[in-house]
Design a protein around this motif. Structure first.
Motif, short mmCIF file in Angstrom:
data_model
loop_
_atom_site.label_atom_id
_atom_site.label_comp_id
_atom_site.label_asym_id
_atom_site.label_seq_id
_atom_site.Cartn_x
_atom_site.Cartn_y
_atom_site.Cartn_z
N GLU A 110 0.73 -1.08 0.01
CA GLU A 110 0.05 0.00 0.16
C GLU A 110 0.77 1.29 0.03
O GLU A 110 1.90 1.37 0.85
CB GLU A 110 -0.79 0.04 1.32
CG GLU A 110 -2.03 -1.04 1.12
CD GLU A 110 -1.63 -2.28 1.64
OE1 GLU A 110 -0.43 -2.54 1.82
OE2 GLU A 110 -2.63 -3.31 1.37
N GLY A 111 0.54 2.17 -0.84
CA GLY A 111 1.28 3.37 -0.92
C GLY A 111 0.42 4.32 -1.77
O GLY A 111 -0.70 4.52 -1.74
N SER A 112 1.17 5.18 -2.70
CA SER A 112 0.50 5.96 -3.65
C SER A 112 1.52 7.12 -4.05
O SER A 112 2.24 7.21 -3.62
CB SER A 112 -0.74 6.75 -3.07
OG SER A 112 -1.51 5.69 -2.64
N ASN A 113 1.18 7.64 -5.15
CA ASN A 113 1.69 8.96 -5.74
C ASN A 113 0.69 9.92 -5.87
O ASN A 113 -0.33 9.64 -6.29
CB ASN A 113 2.39 8.63 -7.03
CG ASN A 113 3.50 7.59 -7.18
OD1 ASN A 113 4.50 7.75 -6.15
ND2 ASN A 113 3.58 6.72 -7.96
N ALA A 114 1.21 11.20 -5.69
CA ALA A 114 0.16 12.16 -5.98
C ALA A 114 1.03 13.61 -6.10
O ALA A 114 1.83 13.79 -5.42
CB ALA A 114 -0.88 12.54 -5.04
N ARG A 143 -3.40 26.20 -16.36
CA ARG A 143 -4.44 25.86 -15.24
C ARG A 143 -3.68 24.97 -14.29
O ARG A 143 -2.76 24.02 -14.87
CB ARG A 143 -5.62 25.13 -16.01
CG ARG A 143 -6.41 26.25 -16.88
CD ARG A 143 -7.64 25.35 -17.29
NE ARG A 143 -7.52 24.17 -18.29
CZ ARG A 143 -7.38 24.07 -19.39
NH1 ARG A 143 -7.36 25.62 -20.21
NH2 ARG A 143 -6.80 23.14 -20.26
N PRO A 144 -4.17 24.73 -13.04
CA PRO A 144 -3.46 23.66 -12.40
C PRO A 144 -3.86 22.26 -12.69
O PRO A 144 -4.91 22.22 -13.57
CB PRO A 144 -4.28 23.71 -10.79
CG PRO A 144 -4.80 25.31 -10.93
CD PRO A 144 -5.20 25.52 -12.52
N MET A 145 -3.00 21.37 -12.60
CA MET A 145 -3.26 19.80 -12.86
C MET A 145 -2.99 18.96 -11.60
O MET A 145 -2.02 19.39 -10.60
CB MET A 145 -2.11 19.66 -14.01
CG MET A 145 -2.42 20.44 -15.46
SD MET A 145 -1.28 19.86 -16.71
CE MET A 145 -2.15 18.36 -17.22
N LEU A 146 -3.54 18.06 -11.39
CA LEU A 146 -3.48 17.10 -10.35
C LEU A 146 -3.31 15.74 -10.73
O LEU A 146 -3.92 15.42 -11.83
CB LEU A 146 -4.59 17.33 -9.39
CG LEU A 146 -4.53 16.39 -8.21
CD1 LEU A 146 -4.95 17.44 -6.81
CD2 LEU A 146 -5.31 15.22 -8.38
N ALA A 147 -2.53 14.80 -10.18
CA ALA A 147 -2.22 13.62 -10.55
C ALA A 147 -2.42 12.76 -9.25
O ALA A 147 -2.06 13.22 -8.38
CB ALA A 147 -0.95 13.27 -11.13
N SER A 148 -2.86 11.62 -8.91
CA SER A 148 -3.13 10.63 -8.02
C SER A 148 -3.24 9.29 -8.53
O SER A 148 -4.15 8.96 -9.40
CB SER A 148 -4.61 11.01 -7.12
OG SER A 148 -4.49 10.34 -5.92
N ASP A 149 -2.57 8.42 -7.98
CA ASP A 149 -2.55 6.82 -8.38
C ASP A 149 -2.26 6.21 -7.04
O ASP A 149 -1.03 5.74 -6.83
CB ASP A 149 -1.80 6.53 -9.54
CG ASP A 149 -0.24 6.71 -9.07
OD1 ASP A 149 0.74 5.69 -9.10
OD2 ASP A 149 0.04 7.91 -8.62
N PRO A 150 -3.40 5.77 -6.47
CA PRO A 150 -3.24 5.25 -4.98
C PRO A 150 -2.77 3.79 -5.17
O PRO A 150 -3.46 2.94 -6.07
CB PRO A 150 -4.66 5.25 -4.33
CG PRO A 150 -5.71 5.30 -5.68
CD PRO A 150 -4.83 6.31 -6.31
N HIS A 151 -2.06 3.37 -4.48
CA HIS A 151 -1.41 1.92 -4.80
C HIS A 151 -2.10 1.18 -3.45
O HIS A 151 -2.09 1.36 -2.48
CB HIS A 151 -0.09 1.98 -4.26
CG HIS A 151 0.86 2.91 -5.26
ND1 HIS A 151 2.07 3.26 -5.04
CD2 HIS A 151 0.36 3.44 -6.36
CE1 HIS A 151 2.45 4.04 -6.02
NE2 HIS A 151 1.47 4.24 -6.80
N ARG A 152 -2.66 -0.25 -4.16
CA ARG A 152 -3.01 -1.29 -3.12
C ARG A 152 -2.95 -2.50 -3.53
O ARG A 152 -2.43 -2.66 -4.79
CB ARG A 152 -4.64 -0.83 -2.91
CG ARG A 152 -5.09 0.49 -2.13
CD ARG A 152 -4.60 0.40 -0.66
NE ARG A 152 -5.38 -0.59 0.25
CZ ARG A 152 -6.52 -0.28 0.65
NH1 ARG A 152 -7.14 0.90 0.54
NH2 ARG A 152 -7.39 -1.31 1.68
N ALA A 153 -3.26 -3.67 -2.85
CA ALA A 153 -3.20 -4.88 -3.29
C ALA A 153 -4.23 -4.98 -4.42
O ALA A 153 -5.41 -4.32 -4.31
CB ALA A 153 -3.56 -5.81 -2.14
#
Length: 811
Positions: free
Chosen positions: A262-266, A278-288
């Motif tokens: 479990e972890g993530s990048n954002a 314009r602002p930009m947002l990235a998110s990729d939550p890490h799980r099993a």
């Protein structure tokens, strides 16, 4: 006993053959519980866009749709969390049911609802009313039930609003397992050597709490593991038992140095850093990774609210996404929210434990666990003033109990997103996050006014006289002094650099009083954050293509550092020199087609860490670990004087481990190194809970994979894996890229698909996109949604329909 489906249980093959046909592209239904007409528009990628005329109807619709698409999954999650698995899977799951019941929220419900805000209870009531409406519909039309219910011959249970928030054990938990591992090191080795297992940050030296015997029985972990693990069933009459690895060695934990997957990048970019302004947002939550997906993407629309993104299908609201004004994405902020308390019990009176100058009696709760095929079984749940008792050891006059933030009011995992998803500016967002309970998070933020921010949140215990890194005596000398307020946790708003990134690394700001607040000392290695930061700095302005490339980036900072060391070493053996030559010609990208990536990952995960820990630890202590912590290893290679005694020893370890890795690659992949491929060794499987089912013919229709995979434990496109099998354990469960203000240009991908129905085209259709690092448009405006609609469901209010009489049990 669970109410059985009227039809007799079927083989999995037959159950799948009878799976309900998919709904027509357009249909109209009358639905008791709705107050006004509503619509579900499912786009071509399986994302449901829900349109209702009130918030009450909207959350009812969300629950109904979740059941429509994921009923078996959410029913299974509910049963696991409430301790009701034995009612459908039989007596082998009684122990897991007992463990789950230990971890339920058992406090005052008025205080619980209040913590989430004034609308929380009503939202939950309407959400479960929607779930129950689909269950009622399926009771009238049995062919709507997912095939799993046919196979096991039972019917889904009705939900209560409290079920949504009382279940805590499905959230991300920490740090009991590490406390126990550290105690094993203190008992059977040396506490000073624990940095080889898990290097602390910020720099910190922990001490054994006064009066603690660190030799804690491995069985202490058993109830905790049973309560927090998922469910895998071998067949209708499951003979495997609920605990998958009950031998004592597997419970010692010190033999597991790898951090959980479990972890993530954002990350978030200010207008000054983007090509669009314009602002930009990235998110990729890490799980099993599993089938169906942990995440579910949904679009919720009602007057005053239009929010889209991902959450978990058994929860109302959206946790990761945007509401047309603000965007939000998350990673884990590694607050230490758990402690093990060790009690001395009164000789001859094992129900009494020492507390301060006297003895207190445990509280016992007796409950009945329904068991399929047998009589209900009575289970005893035992609690101290600090929490549930995980293990009793009468022979040593000891009790072991867990205190955790996630049994406090207002800490149902992710449920607090129903508050922050409505925020319209950073002040409102911070206020909502100040009440966040669990799991502890970093929330990245951007809005249409051009602002960006970061807020950490989570219930953080105040430990005045210890650091939380080891179990403590439960006699009253070590008590939580309340919790740090949300305003005392770190945050940032519109930093000068124009970007903020989080990859679970230690991100406490310079000057933050960590010695006093002791939020946590166990963070992910910072390699992923370093790579993200490096790429965000590399260009003055980034566009969506840059964002996509970065979420799928395969360069390993750790590998690059290791290659820099290799260039300076003196190797002796010809085999090691051959291995080094292949690595030194490599660009440190862990691509699936790379021979060097295959060699590197095998070397790093199976050989180098092992020889390093053997070199720096006494033999008895070294046997406790399978490998050394990644951060410890790379630091030792770069600065070998202290841990290794100098460069000569380092070079000898590199020589020996490289030769072993090369020899293993020759054994498993052949002597032609040019033909080696990392993706041939490293694969990913997304298992269904029935993935071990008896009928092999249906396995491929339930679990998704295996697929060849690229990436590694510390690439931004993370692919955490088990060193023994090299099979991926965890990774990005969902990816999202938000173009703030130009919402229809945003992108997302789920894995393996949106549906929980294996007969649906949306069960596995997104897996190829996910594997290739591709996306679909996360459509927001009604016109774009209409243009991409593949299925339309019109729902009309209707009077309540009397359910049919309960059928007699089929078995």
């Amino acid at each position: 006993m669970a109410r059985r489906h009227p039809r007799p249980p079927l083989t999995l093959l037959a159950a799948l053959a009878l799976q309900a046909s998919l709904p027509a592209q357009a249909e109209s239904l009358k639905l008791p519980g709705l107050s006004a007409p509503a619509e579900i528009l499912v786009d071509r990628w399986g994302v449901p866009h829900l349109y209702a005329q009130s918030n009450d109807d909207l959350f009812f619709l969300q629950g109904y749709n979740a059941a429509r698409d994921r009923l078996f999954q959410i029913d299974l999650w509910r049963r696991r969390g409430l301790g009701r698995l034995a009612s459908i899977f039989g007596p082998n799951f009684v122990e897991q049911d007992r463990a789950s019941r230990l971890m339920l929220y058992r406090g005052d419900m008025a205080a619980e609802w209040k913590r989430y805000g004034p609308s929380a209870q009503r939202i939950s009531e309407r959400f479960v009313a929607g779930i129950n409406a689909f269950i009622d519909q399926a009771s009238r039309e049995p062919d709507l039930l997912p095939f799993e219910f046919r196979y096991f011959g039972y019917a889904p249970e009705k939900w209560q609003a409290e079920d949504v928030v009382r279940i805590r054990s499905h959230g991300l938990t920490r740090n009991l397992s590490s406390e126990l591992s550290r105690a094993v090191m203190a008992c059977r080795g040396s506490l000073a050597h624990d940095e080889v297992r898990n290097k602390l940050s910020p720099a910190w030296e922990t001490k054994l709490p006064e009066g603690l015997d660190p030799c804690i029985p491995p069985e202490v972990y058993r109830s905790y593991a049973l309560a927090t693990q998922g469910v895998q069933v071998a067949g209708r009459e499951d003979r495997r038992g609920a605990w998958d690895g009950a031998d004592e060695a597997s419970l010692q934990l010190a033999a597991a140095p790898l951090r959980p997957p479990e972890g993530s990048n954002a990350w978030v970019l200010a207008p000054s850093k983007t090509a669009t302004g314009r602002p930009m947002l990235a998110s990729d939550p890490h799980r099993a990774l599993a089938s169906p997906s942990l995440r579910y993407i949904v679009h919720l629309n009602a007057p005053g609210l239009s929010v889209i993104g991902a959450g978990e299908p058994a929860l109302p609201g959206v946790s990761i996404g945007h509401n047309g004004t603000i965007a939000f994405g998350l990673t884990i902020f590694a607050t230490d929210q758990e402690d093990l308390f060790v009690y001395e019990t009164r000789p001859g009176k094992p129900d009494e434990y020492r507390y301060r100058d006297g003895w207190e009696k445990v509280r016992r709760v007796s409950e009945s666990v329904p068991v399929r095929g047998g009589s209900p079984e009575k289970v005893e749940l035992v609690f101290t003033r600090h929490g549930p008792v995980l293990h009793a050891d009468p022979a040593r006059n000891r009790l072991y109990a867990l205190r955790t933030a996630w049994t406090e009011p207002g800490t149902a995992p992710y449920f607090g997103s129903i508050d922050y998803m409505r925020a319209r500016n950073f002040e409102e967002f911070r206020k909502a996050m100040a009440n966040w309970g669990t799991p502890s998070e970093n929330q990245l933020y951007a809005d249409t006014a051009g602002n960006i921010g970061w807020v950490s949140g989570g219930l953080a215990p105040i430990r005045k006289n210890w650091d939380g890194l080891l179990p403590v005596p439960g006699d009253g000398r070590y008590e939580w002094g309340g919790f740090w307020s949300g305003e005392q946790l770190p945050w940032s708003y519109n930093p000068k650099q124009g970007w903020i990134a989080s990859s679970n690394e230690q991100n406490l700001p310079t000057g933050y009083p960590y010695q006093e607040r002791k939020l946590g000392f166990e963070w992910a290695a910072n390699a992923r954050w370093q790579r993200v930061a490096e790429q965000l700095k590399a260009k003055p302005r980034l566009d969506m293509e840059d964002m996509k490339a970065l979420q799928n980036d395969l360069l390993s900072i750790t590998a690059r550092r290791a290659l820099a060391v290799l260039r300076e070493v003196k190797l002796e053996s010809g085999t090691a020199k051959t291995a080094a030559a292949l690595l030194l010609a490599w660009d440190a990208r862990v691509s699936g087609s790379s021979p060097a990536a295959a060699l590197y990952e095998v070397w790093w995960s199976r050989h180098l860490g092992a020889v390093v820990k053997d070199a720096v630890l006494p033999a008895a202590t070294a046997r406790l670990l399978s490998s050394a912590d990644t951060e410890f290893v790379i630091d030792a290679l770069e600065q070998p004087a202290k841990p290794l005694g100098g460069t000569a020893k380092r070079d000898e370890l590199l020589d020996r481990s490289l030769a072993k890795a090369w020899e293993e690659m020759v054994r498993v992949a052949g002597s032609d190194a040019a033909s080696w491929r990392w993706e041939r060794l490293h694969q990913v499987m997304l298992p269904h809970p029935l993935g071990r089912a008896a009928e092999p013919a249906v396995q491929a229709r339930l679990s998704v994979g295996p697929f060849p995979k690229q990436g590694g434990n510390d690439t931004v496109n993370i692919s955490s894996y088990d060193p023994s099998s090299l099979r991926q354990l965890g990774g990005a469960s969902f990816r999202m890229l938000i173009d703030v203000g130009s919402w229809d240009e945003s992108l997302a991908v789920n894995t393996p698909g949106q549906s929980g129905n294996p007969a649906s085209p949306h069960y596995r259709d997104l897996a190829p996109l996910w594997l290739k690092g591709e996306y679909f448009p996360l459509l927001y405006t009604r016109a774009r949604v209409e243009a991409a609609t593949g299925q339309r469901i019109e729902l009309l209010p209707a009077a309540a329909v009397k359910p049919p009489p309960k059928p007699a049990a089929s078995r």
